[in-house]
Design an enzyme around this catalytic site. Structure first.
Site, PDB file in Angstrom:
ATOM      1  N   HIS A   1       0.834  -1.205   0.000  1.00  0.00           N
ATOM      2  CA  HIS A   1       0.000   0.000   0.000  1.00  0.00           C
ATOM      3  C   HIS A   1       0.868   1.253   0.000  1.00  0.00           C
ATOM      4  O   HIS A   1       1.218   1.772   1.060  1.00  0.00           O
ATOM      5  CB  HIS A   1      -0.914  -0.008   1.224  1.00  0.00           C
ATOM      6  CG  HIS A   1      -1.798  -1.211   1.294  1.00  0.00           C
ATOM      7  ND1 HIS A   1      -1.349  -2.437   1.721  1.00  0.00           N
ATOM      8  CD2 HIS A   1      -3.108  -1.371   0.973  1.00  0.00           C
ATOM      9  CE1 HIS A   1      -2.344  -3.311   1.665  1.00  0.00           C
ATOM     10  NE2 HIS A   1      -3.425  -2.697   1.215  1.00  0.00           N
TER      11      HIS A   1
ATOM     12  N   HIS B   1      -4.002   3.200  -3.571  1.00  0.00           N
ATOM     13  CA  HIS B   1      -4.207   2.620  -2.237  1.00  0.00           C
ATOM     14  C   HIS B   1      -3.430   1.326  -2.011  1.00  0.00           C
ATOM     15  O   HIS B   1      -2.627   1.250  -1.093  1.00  0.00           O
ATOM     16  CB  HIS B   1      -5.700   2.361  -1.976  1.00  0.00           C
ATOM     17  CG  HIS B   1      -5.940   1.433  -0.831  1.00  0.00           C
ATOM     18  ND1 HIS B   1      -5.970   1.862   0.482  1.00  0.00           N
ATOM     19  CD2 HIS B   1      -6.109   0.081  -0.785  1.00  0.00           C
ATOM     20  CE1 HIS B   1      -6.160   0.816   1.269  1.00  0.00           C
ATOM     21  NE2 HIS B   1      -6.247  -0.276   0.528  1.00  0.00           N
TER      22      HIS B   1
ATOM     23  N   GLU C   1     -19.564  -3.534  23.523  1.00  0.00           N
ATOM     24  CA  GLU C   1     -18.715  -4.712  23.726  1.00  0.00           C
ATOM     25  C   GLU C   1     -17.440  -4.682  22.881  1.00  0.00           C
ATOM     26  O   GLU C   1     -16.358  -5.038  23.348  1.00  0.00           O
ATOM     27  CB  GLU C   1     -19.498  -5.997  23.409  1.00  0.00           C
ATOM     28  CG  GLU C   1     -20.644  -6.294  24.367  1.00  0.00           C
ATOM     29  CD  GLU C   1     -21.932  -5.543  24.007  1.00  0.00           C
ATOM     30  OE1 GLU C   1     -21.956  -4.858  22.951  1.00  0.00           O
ATOM     31  OE2 GLU C   1     -22.912  -5.644  24.778  1.00  0.00           O
TER      32      GLU C   1
ATOM     33  N   HIS D   1     -30.380 -15.128  23.849  1.00  0.00           N
ATOM     34  CA  HIS D   1     -29.355 -14.958  24.877  1.00  0.00           C
ATOM     35  C   HIS D   1     -28.614 -16.256  25.201  1.00  0.00           C
ATOM     36  O   HIS D   1     -27.694 -16.240  26.022  1.00  0.00           O
ATOM     37  CB  HIS D   1     -29.993 -14.401  26.155  1.00  0.00           C
ATOM     38  CG  HIS D   1     -30.283 -12.926  26.062  1.00  0.00           C
ATOM     39  ND1 HIS D   1     -30.992 -12.381  25.011  1.00  0.00           N
ATOM     40  CD2 HIS D   1     -29.952 -11.891  26.868  1.00  0.00           C
ATOM     41  CE1 HIS D   1     -31.088 -11.077  25.190  1.00  0.00           C
ATOM     42  NE2 HIS D   1     -30.462 -10.751  26.306  1.00  0.00           N
TER      43      HIS D   1
HETATM   44  C1  LIG Z   1     -12.166  -4.294   9.227  1.00  0.00           C
HETATM   45  C2  LIG Z   1     -11.554  -4.135   7.879  1.00  0.00           C
HETATM   46  N1  LIG Z   1     -12.347  -4.188   6.805  1.00  0.00           N
HETATM   47  C3  LIG Z   1     -11.813  -4.107   5.561  1.00  0.00           C
HETATM   48  C4  LIG Z   1     -10.472  -3.976   5.390  1.00  0.00           C
HETATM   49  C5  LIG Z   1      -9.861  -3.930   4.001  1.00  0.00           C
HETATM   50  N2  LIG Z   1      -9.381  -2.569   3.753  1.00  0.00           N
HETATM   51  C6  LIG Z   1      -8.085  -2.247   3.871  1.00  0.00           C
HETATM   52  S1  LIG Z   1      -7.817  -0.596   3.698  1.00  0.00           S
HETATM   53  C7  LIG Z   1      -9.460  -0.316   3.426  1.00  0.00           C
HETATM   54  C8  LIG Z   1     -10.002   1.058   3.240  1.00  0.00           C
HETATM   55  C9  LIG Z   1      -9.048   1.999   2.674  1.00  0.00           C
HETATM   56  O1  LIG Z   1      -9.479   3.313   2.882  1.00  0.00           O
HETATM   57  P1  LIG Z   1      -8.845   4.188   4.025  1.00  0.00           P
HETATM   58  O2  LIG Z   1      -9.081   3.558   5.309  1.00  0.00           O
HETATM   59  O3  LIG Z   1      -9.364   5.555   3.825  1.00  0.00           O
HETATM   60  O4  LIG Z   1      -7.298   4.127   3.712  1.00  0.00           O
HETATM   61  P2  LIG Z   1      -6.530   4.829   2.513  1.00  0.00           P
HETATM   62  O5  LIG Z   1      -6.883   4.103   1.252  1.00  0.00           O
HETATM   63  O6  LIG Z   1      -6.968   6.243   2.488  1.00  0.00           O
HETATM   64  O7  LIG Z   1      -5.101   4.672   2.849  1.00  0.00           O
HETATM   65  C10 LIG Z   1     -10.180  -1.495   3.468  1.00  0.00           C
HETATM   66  C11 LIG Z   1     -11.635  -1.583   3.247  1.00  0.00           C
HETATM   67  C12 LIG Z   1      -9.674  -3.919   6.544  1.00  0.00           C
HETATM   68  N3  LIG Z   1      -8.354  -3.803   6.484  1.00  0.00           N
HETATM   69  N4  LIG Z   1     -10.244  -3.978   7.774  1.00  0.00           N
END
Ligand SMILES: Cc1ncc(C[n+]2csc(CCOP(=O)(O)OP(=O)(O)O)c2C)c(N)n1
Ligand SMILES: [Mg+2]
Length: 636
Positions: A31, A261, A390, A452
């Protein structure tokens, strides 16, 4: 005030960007966009604000930094290398490779300077809330020893995740003023612009939670520095700084878009970006001396303070956490009650042991007696009231345990362990010794009904690697479970407890082995194994069988994981070779095949009725166990 921004700062941040591009390119995955966008923020933080000493990553009074947007791991690795942690340029070259100390997402215990594992979005910022509450607690309970801050870089995804809503609301309620979140407000996620799915006013939301909110240009280092300084000066609230950044900053073709990304930019785009950033296009992993010097100097900023700290406080300020002597359990009682006594006993002997619950403290018996609630006006209060949150609770509790110097337990009903599950899993992965207390552990809770009543929960917790799951049968076993959970420092433990009374039948010493015979036979024809409230069912079945002349050994198996760590010789005394085994547990039978040839359990949802009626109707009875045993005895 922050130091003056020195002339080569621009070179420094572009070096970070170059390292991120090159490492992702070399790995063929990763990334690059987030590190390129956040390089200025990281530079300001590491060179002007963070209190750390790369030669002493475990210094208890260091600032905690959490990269909540864990996919941006190369940002963290670049900063750790540049500032002088035990990490080489070759480690950056082997980013994401087998055996490297630079895994795809940050993992504590692998890379020096990494405080926690991040990657599951929302966990980092929420766990950091726990680190901040631990710092506040310790600062007030041991004056002079602790005096640091907690910083987080969080992304759009972090702020969208529900867990961040829970934890940030609680942090605001707690007025955790030493917590500063730098929000990478780049308005891009994987699927595209955030406008696809995210339109709430995050600033208003955080303000409503009681946070101090600022917004600044995230690629303007002076603006970022001023905002951090302002956040430090706010002493009654946590702070969030929305830093407007450009994902993939410097990449002419991909910057500002989701294509920066999560994939290598590609050779030609990397060249174009390096040209735009003024980096040499014929070199990779380029770190000029002047940039390295700047960062190594930054890395030495706190070394005197660290030395003075150790000179004053010594090497091992870690407290120990101990359970008092086993009390008498003269009468039947619910294991949640026995657990409550254990919590009181630990708290009496350990001043930095805290316990909390998600609005069920009276039911789960998590409260420490005669102790105030944790709050801004009572920062050494040892009862943590998390509200009905939780998931946030589990992450915050992990943060307290990761911080060090404290031990934290947290609880809810077992059926709601699902709401904690991602944080339990992360605790296990992080080798974090969290203590999860789950009561109301089966249809034995009765009339509240199937919403529950846990069915699959105990087994699904057992499916999590490195989590010790205890389901004690009585008071003595509950004591053994707490003792083992407290002594464990390599991972979390879950304690699964009854609502209903159970007879006293266990042995605390043997229970500590995870499994043992509560009724031994020299030459058993059958072994009946149960856990928790079903050990009594197995014992009754053994009596039925004994009356018929069958020798049945009865095993209580309160913790599979601990039992599996025993010697093969010991295990063979519990489950003698080639003797058939029947299991009984008021939960899903899937998984019991590991030990048993036949299982009595529950493979469907429960119902609303008194517990005894449910056990009878669903056939979790001594007769049913004896039936299975007879069948196996006659066919073996
Ligand atoms: C709980 C969770 N769901 C999905 C993902 C997969 N995932 C990795 S980064 C991301 C989103 C990227 O957007 P952002 O958080 O704004 O990061 P940026 O691209 O701006 O660096 C997702 C959905 C993850 N890492 N964790
Ligand atoms: Mg984003």
């Amino acid at each position: 005030m922050p130091n003056a921004i020195v002339a080569n700062d621009q070179l420094c941040v572009n070096v970070i960007r170059g390292l991120a591009m090159d490492a992702v390119e070399a790995a063929g995955s990763g990334h690059p966009g987030m590190p390129m966008g956040c390089a200025d923020i990281a530079h300001v933080l590491w060179t002007q604000f963070l209190k750390y000493d790369p030669r002493s990553p475990e210094w208890p009074d260091r600032d905690r930094f959490v990269l909540s947007a864990g996919h941006g791991s190369m940002l963290l690795y670049a900063m750790l290398y540049l500032t002088g942690y035990d990490l080489s340029l070759d480690d950056l070259r082997s980013f994401r490779q087998w055996g490297s100390i630079t895994p795809g997402h940050p993992e504590n215990g692998i890379t020096p300077g990494v405080e926690m594992a991040t990657g599951p979005l929302g966990q980092g910022v929420s766990t950091a809330v726990g680190m901040a509450v631990a710092e506040r607690f310790l600062r007030h309970s041991a004056p002079g020893m602790y005096d640091h801050r907690t910083y987080v870089i969080a992304s759009d995804g972090d702020l969208m995740e529900g867990i961040s809503h829970e934890a940030c609301a609680w942090a605001g309620h707690q007025a955790l003023d030493r917590l500063t979140v730098l929000y990478d407000d780049n308005r891009i996620t994987i699927d595209g612009p955030t406008s696809l799915a995210y339109s709430e006013d995050w600033g208003q939301r955080m303000e409503a939670y009681g946070w101090h909110v600022q917004k600044c240009e995230g690629n303007d280092r002076r603006a970022v520095a001023d905002a951090i300084q302002a956040a430090i000066e706010v002493t009654d609230r946590p702070s969030i700084i929305g830093c407007r950044t450009t994902i993939g900053y410097g990449s002419p073709g991909k910057g500002g878009t989701s294509s920066a990304h999560g994939a290598a930019l590609g050779a030609s785009e990397v060249l174009a970006a390096k040209e735009q950033l003024g980096l040499p296009t014929d070199l990779t992993f380029w770190v000029p001396v002047e940039a390295l010097e700047t960062y190594r100097k930054a890395g030495a900023r706190s070394s005197n303070e660290r030395e003075e700290w150790y000179a004053r406080w010594g090497d091992s300020p870690s407290p120990t956490f101990q359970l008092g002597p086993l009390p008498e359990f003269p009468k039947p009682e619910a294991t949640r009650n026995s657990s409550g006594k254990a919590i009181a006993s630990i708290a009496a002997g350990s001043e930095t042991f805290v316990s909390g619950c998600a609005d069920l403290a009276e039911s789960v018996k998590t409260n420490i007696p005669n102790e105030p609630a944790q709050s801004a006006s009572n920062p050494t209060g040892r009862n943590l009231f998390y509200g009905v949150r939780e998931h946030g609770m589990a992450a915050i509790s992990n943060g307290i345990n990761l911080h060090g110097g404290m031990r934290s337990a947290c609880g809810t009903f077992l059926v709601f362990s699902d709401y904690c599950r991602p944080s339990i899993r992360l605790a296990a992965l992080m080798h974090c010794p969290s203590l999860f207390v789950f009561s109301h552990d089966s249809i034995g809770l009765g009339e509240d009904g199937p919403t529950h009543q846990p069915v699959e929960h105990v087994m699904s917790l057992r499916a999590i690697p490195n989590l010790d799951v205890w389901r004690p049968a009585d008071g003595a076993e509950t004591w053994a479970a707490w003792g083992a959970a407290l002594a464990r420092v390599t991972g979390p433990s879950a304690l699964v407890l009854t609502r209903q009374s159970v007879p006293q039948l266990g042995d605390p010493t043997k229970a500590a082995l995870g499994g043992y015979a509560v009724r031994s036979e020299e030459r058993p024809q059958i072994v009946l194994v149960g856990t928790g409230s079903e050990v009594q069912v197995a014992l009754r079945a053994a009596e039925i069988l004994a009356a018929e002349g069958h020798a049945a050994q009865v095993v209580s198996l309160p913790c599979w994981e601990v039992f599996e760590r025993q010697s093969p010789e010991y295990k063979a005394t519990v489950f003698p070779e080639s003797v058939p085994i029947v299991s009984v547990e008021a939960g899903t039978t899937l998984g019991w095949q590991k030990y048993a040839r036949a299982s009595v359990g529950l493979d469907h949802f429960g119902a609303s009725a008194p517990a005894e009626r449910l056990y009878r109707e669903f056939g979790i009875t001594a007769e049913a166990v004896a039936d299975q045993a007879r069948r196996l005895i006659s066919s073996s």
